[in-house]
Design an enzyme around this catalytic site. Sequence first.
Site, PDB file in Angstrom:
ATOM      1  N   SER A  31       1.158  -1.436  -0.431  1.00 53.63           N
ATOM      2  CA  SER A  31       0.150  -0.274  -0.220  1.00 53.63           C
ATOM      3  C   SER A  31       0.796   1.139   0.319  1.00 53.63           C
ATOM      4  O   SER A  31       2.102   1.602   0.740  1.00 53.63           O
ATOM      5  CB  SER A  31      -1.320   0.285   1.288  1.00 53.63           C
TER       6      SER A  31
HETATM    7  N1  SAM Z   1       0.580  -5.565   3.977  1.00 49.66           N
HETATM    8  C1  SAM Z   1       1.175  -5.867   3.185  1.00 49.66           C
HETATM    9  C2  SAM Z   1       2.816  -5.173   2.440  1.00 49.66           C
HETATM   10  O1  SAM Z   1       2.875  -4.406   3.393  1.00 49.66           O
HETATM   11  O2  SAM Z   1       3.610  -5.465   1.657  1.00 49.66           O
HETATM   12  C3  SAM Z   1      -0.061  -5.231   1.835  1.00 49.66           C
HETATM   13  C4  SAM Z   1      -0.832  -6.738   1.592  1.00 49.66           C
HETATM   14  S1  SAM Z   1      -1.804  -6.861   0.166  1.00 49.66           S
HETATM   15  C5  SAM Z   1      -2.622  -4.629  -0.163  1.00 49.66           C
HETATM   16  C6  SAM Z   1      -3.480  -7.752   1.065  1.00 49.66           C
HETATM   17  C7  SAM Z   1      -2.581  -9.057   0.829  1.00 49.66           C
HETATM   18  O3  SAM Z   1      -3.787  -9.491   1.843  1.00 49.66           O
HETATM   19  C8  SAM Z   1      -2.029  -9.994  -0.552  1.00 49.66           C
HETATM   20  O4  SAM Z   1      -1.209 -10.103  -0.118  1.00 49.66           O
HETATM   21  C9  SAM Z   1      -2.819 -10.715  -0.272  1.00 49.66           C
HETATM   22  O5  SAM Z   1      -2.699 -12.260  -0.398  1.00 49.66           O
HETATM   23  C10 SAM Z   1      -3.933 -10.737   1.240  1.00 49.66           C
HETATM   24  N2  SAM Z   1      -4.988 -11.498   1.396  1.00 49.66           N
HETATM   25  C11 SAM Z   1      -6.290 -11.358   0.814  1.00 49.66           C
HETATM   26  N3  SAM Z   1      -7.144 -12.046   1.942  1.00 49.66           N
HETATM   27  C12 SAM Z   1      -6.450 -12.908   2.686  1.00 49.66           C
HETATM   28  C13 SAM Z   1      -6.941 -13.523   3.522  1.00 49.66           C
HETATM   29  N4  SAM Z   1      -8.272 -14.499   3.700  1.00 49.66           N
HETATM   30  N5  SAM Z   1      -6.273 -14.001   4.337  1.00 49.66           N
HETATM   31  C14 SAM Z   1      -4.704 -13.764   4.384  1.00 49.66           C
HETATM   32  N6  SAM Z   1      -4.374 -12.694   3.454  1.00 49.66           N
HETATM   33  C15 SAM Z   1      -4.971 -12.854   2.425  1.00 49.66           C
END
Ligand code: SAM
Length: 218
Positions: free
Chosen positions: A63
Amino acid sequence: MGPDSERERKDLVERLGKWGYVESAAVRRAFLAVPRERFVPEDLRRSAYEDVPLPIGGGQTISAPSMIAIMLEEAALREGEAVLEVGTGSGYNAALLAEIVGPDRVVSIERHPELAELGRANLATCGYRVEVVVGDGTRGYPPRAPYDCVMATAGAPRIPNPWRDQTKVGGRIVAPIGRSRLSQVLVTARRTSESKWETKEGTPCAFVPLIGSEGWRE
Ligand code: SAM
């Protein structure tokens, strides 16, 4: 880490402060400490200190710093608090969380094993003691519950009940919540007693969808 990236990091933190995104000393210190360039793909490192989201593979993103700053300020974390992050991605936000609450206080859950591995490797290389687990974070992570804060970095249709169950009284849930898969508002829910929550809707945002049994369907 060269002096150039340190200067760029300081400049970014200054801008985030001037724009009103970074307010507290704890969040400021965390942004100054974590080398964002180590969490973005090598070919995008020159953009590491721009205030933009960047692709990290698998259709996912890290993000924009201003969005992360808003979430961290909302979380109002103190040293020693227990945090569950849902959506590890690159591990950058988990590193910021660990800077604020300390080593071994953050567990981060990621549904894609390859991204969990990426996040784990980035965190370890930079010396952060954060547990990264693979799984469906819409169910929370019961083995380390209860939490002072559950922070989601993917957008959910509503706050999943397991997050509520796994949050302490006095704890906070900070998550993008929206009726569509790609647009949300940032919601902060504070548990004021066993049965009561205070909920606040904040800034509009656009996170990737939270996919899982209590989230969006794949
Ligand atoms: N926090 C991260 C960073 O600092 O790089 C960015 C995260 S990215 C915007 C959103 C993440 O949520 C993705 O890697 C995606 O695979 C994960 N995601 C989506 N649904 C999920 C779930 N049910 N459980 C765990 N992770 C999930």
